[in-house]
Design a protein around this motif. Structure first.
Motif, PDB file in Angstrom:
ATOM      1  N   TYR A 175      13.194 102.995  36.126  1.00 26.50           N
ATOM      2  CA  TYR A 175      12.547 102.005  35.260  1.00 26.50           C
ATOM      3  C   TYR A 175      13.159 100.617  35.476  1.00 26.50           C
ATOM      4  N   HIS A 176      14.477 100.549  35.468  1.00 23.83           N
ATOM      5  CA  HIS A 176      15.135  99.244  35.608  1.00 23.83           C
ATOM      6  C   HIS A 176      14.951  98.659  37.001  1.00 23.83           C
ATOM      7  N   LYS A 222      11.354  97.343  36.994  1.00 23.27           N
ATOM      8  CA  LYS A 222      11.274  96.091  36.238  1.00 23.27           C
ATOM      9  C   LYS A 222      11.847  94.931  37.051  1.00 23.27           C
ATOM     10  N   LYS A 223      12.945  95.181  37.757  1.00 22.82           N
ATOM     11  CA  LYS A 223      13.526  94.146  38.617  1.00 22.82           C
ATOM     12  C   LYS A 223      12.487  93.674  39.629  1.00 22.82           C
ATOM     13  N   HIS A 262       9.208  94.004  39.397  1.00 22.10           N
ATOM     14  CA  HIS A 262       8.124  93.387  38.620  1.00 22.10           C
ATOM     15  C   HIS A 262       8.445  91.915  38.349  1.00 22.10           C
ATOM     16  N   TRP A 263       9.699  91.628  37.988  1.00 20.93           N
ATOM     17  CA  TRP A 263      10.093  90.255  37.681  1.00 20.93           C
ATOM     18  C   TRP A 263      10.197  89.384  38.926  1.00 20.93           C
ATOM     19  N   GLY A 312       4.291  96.625  36.379  1.00 20.76           N
ATOM     20  CA  GLY A 312       4.377  96.707  34.920  1.00 20.76           C
ATOM     21  C   GLY A 312       3.813  98.026  34.408  1.00 20.76           C
ATOM     22  N   ALA A 372       6.322 100.809  35.228  1.00 25.14           N
ATOM     23  CA  ALA A 372       7.430 100.774  34.269  1.00 25.14           C
ATOM     24  C   ALA A 372       7.016 101.406  32.944  1.00 25.14           C
ATOM     25  N   GLU A 428       8.744 104.643  31.185  1.00 28.46           N
ATOM     26  CA  GLU A 428       9.273 104.595  29.826  1.00 28.46           C
ATOM     27  C   GLU A 428       8.688 105.725  28.974  1.00 28.46           C
TER      28      GLU A 428
END
Length: 181
Positions: A44-45, A48-49, A51-52, A67, A70, A74
């Motif tokens: 997940y992390h 997200k990294k 995704h950003w 997104g 992720a 979750e």
């Protein structure tokens, strides 16, 4: 803030459960669920990294898609944790705890190009798929079909996302590379 300090159940323990699963079997299932919980939060992390930090011609589609990935991770993590608790266990919690118990390793803190990032994601998802398949076999051998169903739903999402990563990594593209003269 509460001053109550009574521990209701120690981390790493499994108590009798109302689902009538033998405690010895429940311990093995909770251990598997916690491993997959840890793997899922590490993934997940990392997602997200990406995704950003995604950039380039496919930014918008990949940003939105990552997104969604992720969010699916979750949701799977929540299902793993709730099932572990239902079986009398204590779900893992906390970033350091997840990384300590995970069988997958996140990439380092640097930002990579999109292709490298997705290759890392595909590798991680492949490792998670293999683990979840093994855990499905174990829980079904124990007659725990409910946990098997939790795992099947997670496996379906993992396989779908791995397949999409593979498509994103294909060398065919509508993006025209500019010629430098």
């Amino acid at each position: 803030m509460s001053t109550q300090k009574e521990v209701r159940q120690q981390a790493g323990t499994v108590e009798e459960n109302s689902l009538r699963m033998d405690t010895e079997k429940a311990e093995q299932v909770v251990d598997a669920l916690n491993t997959d919980l840890a793997d899922t939060y590490v993934a997940y992390h990392q997602i997200k990294k990406h995704h950003w930090n995604v950039e380039g011609a496919e930014f918008r589609d990949l940003h939105v898609y990552l997104g969604e990935v992720a969010a699916d991770l979750e949701e799977a993590a929540d299902e793993f944790a709730e099932r572990a608790q239902a079986l009398g266990g204590v779900p893992l919690s906390g970033g350091a705890t997840y990384e300590e118990h995970a069988t997958v390793s996140p990439e380092d803190a640097d930002v990579y190009d999109v292709r490298t990032s997705l290759e890392h994601d595909l590798q991680m998802f492949g490792d998670m798929i293999e683990a979840v398949r093994q855990h499905i076999g174990m829980v079904e051998d124990f007659g725990d079909y409910t946990t098997g169903e939790v795992y099947r739903e997670a496996l379906e999402d993992l396989e779908e996302h791995a397949h999409h990563f593979e498509h994103y990594l294909d060398d065919d593209s509508l993006v025209v590379e500019s010629a430098t003269n």
